[in-house]
Scaffold this active site. Structure first.
Site, short mmCIF file in Angstrom:
data_model
loop_
_atom_site.label_atom_id
_atom_site.label_comp_id
_atom_site.label_asym_id
_atom_site.label_seq_id
_atom_site.Cartn_x
_atom_site.Cartn_y
_atom_site.Cartn_z
N SER A 152 0.85 -1.18 0.00
CA SER A 152 0.00 0.00 0.00
C SER A 152 0.89 1.23 0.00
CB SER A 152 -0.89 -0.05 1.25
OG SER A 152 -1.64 1.13 1.37
N LYS A 178 -0.99 -0.87 -4.43
CA LYS A 178 -2.23 -0.15 -4.09
C LYS A 178 -1.88 1.30 -3.83
CE LYS A 178 -4.76 -0.16 0.27
NZ LYS A 178 -5.49 -1.03 1.22
N LEU A 179 -2.55 2.20 -4.52
CA LEU A 179 -2.31 3.63 -4.33
C LEU A 179 -3.40 4.20 -3.45
CD1 LEU A 179 -1.47 4.82 -7.97
CD2 LEU A 179 0.11 3.96 -6.21
N LYS A 180 -3.02 4.93 -2.44
CA LYS A 180 -4.00 5.66 -1.65
C LYS A 180 -4.42 6.87 -2.48
CE LYS A 180 -4.16 3.45 2.32
NZ LYS A 180 -5.43 2.94 2.87
N ASP A 206 -7.26 2.92 -3.09
CA ASP A 206 -8.00 2.92 -1.82
C ASP A 206 -8.27 4.36 -1.40
OD1 ASP A 206 -9.09 2.49 0.65
OD2 ASP A 206 -7.33 1.51 1.53
N ASN A 208 -10.36 5.22 1.32
CA ASN A 208 -10.69 5.39 2.75
C ASN A 208 -11.83 6.39 2.97
OD1 ASN A 208 -7.37 4.70 3.13
ND2 ASN A 208 -8.81 3.64 4.48
N GLU A 231 -11.15 0.63 -3.56
CA GLU A 231 -11.49 0.23 -2.19
C GLU A 231 -12.16 1.40 -1.46
OE1 GLU A 231 -7.95 -1.37 -0.42
OE2 GLU A 231 -8.76 -1.27 1.60
N ASP A 256 -14.05 -2.12 2.46
CA ASP A 256 -13.13 -2.33 3.57
C ASP A 256 -13.88 -1.91 4.84
OD1 ASP A 256 -11.19 -2.06 5.56
OD2 ASP A 256 -9.78 -0.90 4.38
N LYS A 280 -10.14 -7.68 7.00
CA LYS A 280 -9.17 -7.38 8.05
C LYS A 280 -9.69 -8.01 9.34
CE LYS A 280 -7.65 -2.89 6.28
NZ LYS A 280 -7.98 -1.44 6.33
N GLY A 308 -4.47 -4.92 5.64
CA GLY A 308 -3.46 -4.70 6.67
C GLY A 308 -3.74 -3.43 7.44
O1 SMG Z 1 -0.58 -2.85 6.69
O2 SMG Z 1 0.13 -2.66 4.68
C1 SMG Z 1 -0.53 -2.27 5.61
C2 SMG Z 1 -1.38 -1.03 5.44
C3 SMG Z 1 -2.40 -1.20 4.38
O3 SMG Z 1 -3.36 0.73 3.41
C4 SMG Z 1 -3.39 -0.06 4.31
N1 SMG Z 1 -4.31 0.00 5.28
O4 SMG Z 1 -7.57 1.27 4.56
O5 SMG Z 1 -6.59 -0.48 3.88
C5 SMG Z 1 -6.56 0.55 4.53
C6 SMG Z 1 -5.36 1.01 5.31
C7 SMG Z 1 -5.71 1.31 6.74
C8 SMG Z 1 -4.60 1.85 7.55
S1 SMG Z 1 -4.14 3.43 7.11
C9 SMG Z 1 -3.24 4.15 8.37
MG MG Z 2 -8.62 0.24 2.95
#
Ligand code: SMG
Ligand code: MG
Length: 385
Positions: A152, A178-180, A206, A208, A231, A256, A280, A308
């Protein structure tokens, strides 16, 4: 072998009971190798709550994935610690001997707080499995000895910086990126990564919860880039909105934050609000419920992958075991420890050839390093019946 292990999962597990004599609640803080920025904030360190289940036969470790601030979901670390201390542990102590399978039932009257519950159940499960010499992977009916590792990648200050970061992860062997994303950082970074690294790259995004249904047109602009999935674009409680969005864009919608149990997963699937699910364990109340969600999703033809929460080596090991189950058909956010930590509280778990090995020893199969643990601990308390 696959059928036998799955049959055992369904039939229920007889691993013996755990006599809890004490539970340790430990706050730890680990610096990240680099800041990790998402649509809801920037992390520079990982604060975690570790739960240590102590019994005369074995010790088990659980990890609470709640964050210090309630920005990912409503749970937060100090709240989780309070809930565990005041409402969850008294119920386990009152029950006398416990089993991991029984923890969910004992804690059911307490509403919500899946991350707090998951940490407690994980600690009991680890103790129970260590006591009987069984690994998480074997208990789950896992079918792989290593899992494909995705990474990520946070929001960056510039596209060149992002391309450097993605290039380095691909160089390291990661098999999926995966790109935020967030409004203002979506189509351009995706286009730049596609152009630089090509059409073969497994790529997903993703958000969020950073968008609303009013952004459907903007999100449809991601359609040409053949993403594996998008996501959680919309709010956690906007399952109907995701169903509508899924009709308006071509990129498969993955939930998610919205999926907090097997029941919410079944409901979202029946509403056609998701074509993929990120599982998760911490978010859904534990590894047992995570396993049930995978089974519900598979029965409905919905692919799943293991998400994760920047877990320490404890949670990372257990996630690798979960991701090794048959239903997990997409690469997970199960990166190597060095993705986030220069020094982890267990021996480093590193990717080899783009895959993370699944531990085989009893319980999570990893041991906590006492010296590191002492260094990163910010608070510790022991609770007895
Ligand atoms: O553990 O590799 C990891 C992080 C993966 O992007 C990740 N998690 O929304 O999926 C998600 C985020 C939540 C944590 S962001 C601080
Ligand atoms: Mg996510």
């Amino acid at each position: 072998m696959v059928q036998a292990t799955q049959a055992r999962w369904r039939a229920g597990w007889q691993g013996g009971t755990v006599k809890l004599t004490a539970v340790e609640l430990r706050r730890v803080s680990l610096p990240l190798v680099a800041p990790f920025r998402t649509s809801f904030g920037t992390e520079v360190e990982k604060d975690a709550l570790l739960v240590r289940a102590i019994s005369p036969e074995a010790e088990g470790w659980g990890e609470c994935v709640a964050m210090a601030h309630p920005l990912y979901s409503y749970e937060h670390l100090e709240g989780a610690r309070d809930v565990i201390r005041r409402f969850l542990l008294p119920r386990l102590f009152a029950a006398g001997d416990v089993t991991a399978q029984g923890v969910g039932h004992l804690l059911e009257p307490i509403k919500g707080h899946p991350m707090a519950k998951a940490a407690v159940e994980m600690a009991v499960l680890d103790a129970e499995l260590r006591q009987s010499g069984t690994s998480f992977a074997s208990f789950f009916g896992a079918v792989r000895d290593r899992v494909p590792s995705g990474v990520s990648v946070g929001i960056m200050d510039s596209i060149p910086q992002l391309l450097d970061a993605v290039g380095a992860y691909l160089e390291a062997g990661y098999v999926r990126i995966k790109l935020k994303i967030e409004p203002g950082w979506d189509v351009d970074p995706v286009r730049a990564v596609r152009e630089r690294f090509g059409d073969e790259l497994l790529l997903q995004v993703d958000a969020n919860t950073a968008y609303t249904l009013g952004d459907a047109r903007q999100l449809a602009r991601l359609d040409p880039f053949d993403l594996l999935l998008i996501e959680q674009p919309l709010a956690e409680d906007d399952v109907a909105g995701h169903a509508e969005l899924a009709r308006r864009i071509r990129t498969p919608v993955c939930l998610d934050e919205s999926i907090t149990s097997a029941a919410t997963a079944a409901a979202a699937i029946s509403m056609q609000a998701c074509q993929v699910i990120n599982i998760k364990p911490g978010r859904v109340g534990g590894y047992l419920e995570a396993r049930r969600i995978a089974i519900v999703a598979a029965a409905n033809g919905v692919p799943v992958w293991c998400g994760g929460m920047l877990e320490t080596g404890i949670g990372r090991a257990a996630n690798a075991a979960l991701a090794a189950c048959l239903e997990f058909t997409l690469p997970g956010d199960v990166s190597g420890s060095d993705r986030f930590y220069a020094r982890d509280i267990t021996a480093p778990q590193l990717i080899q050839d783009g895959h993370l090995p699944v531990p085989t020893g009893p319980g999570t199969g990893v041991e906590v390093l006492d010296e590191v643990l002492a260094d990163v601990t910010t608070d510790v308390e022991t609770i007895r019946p």
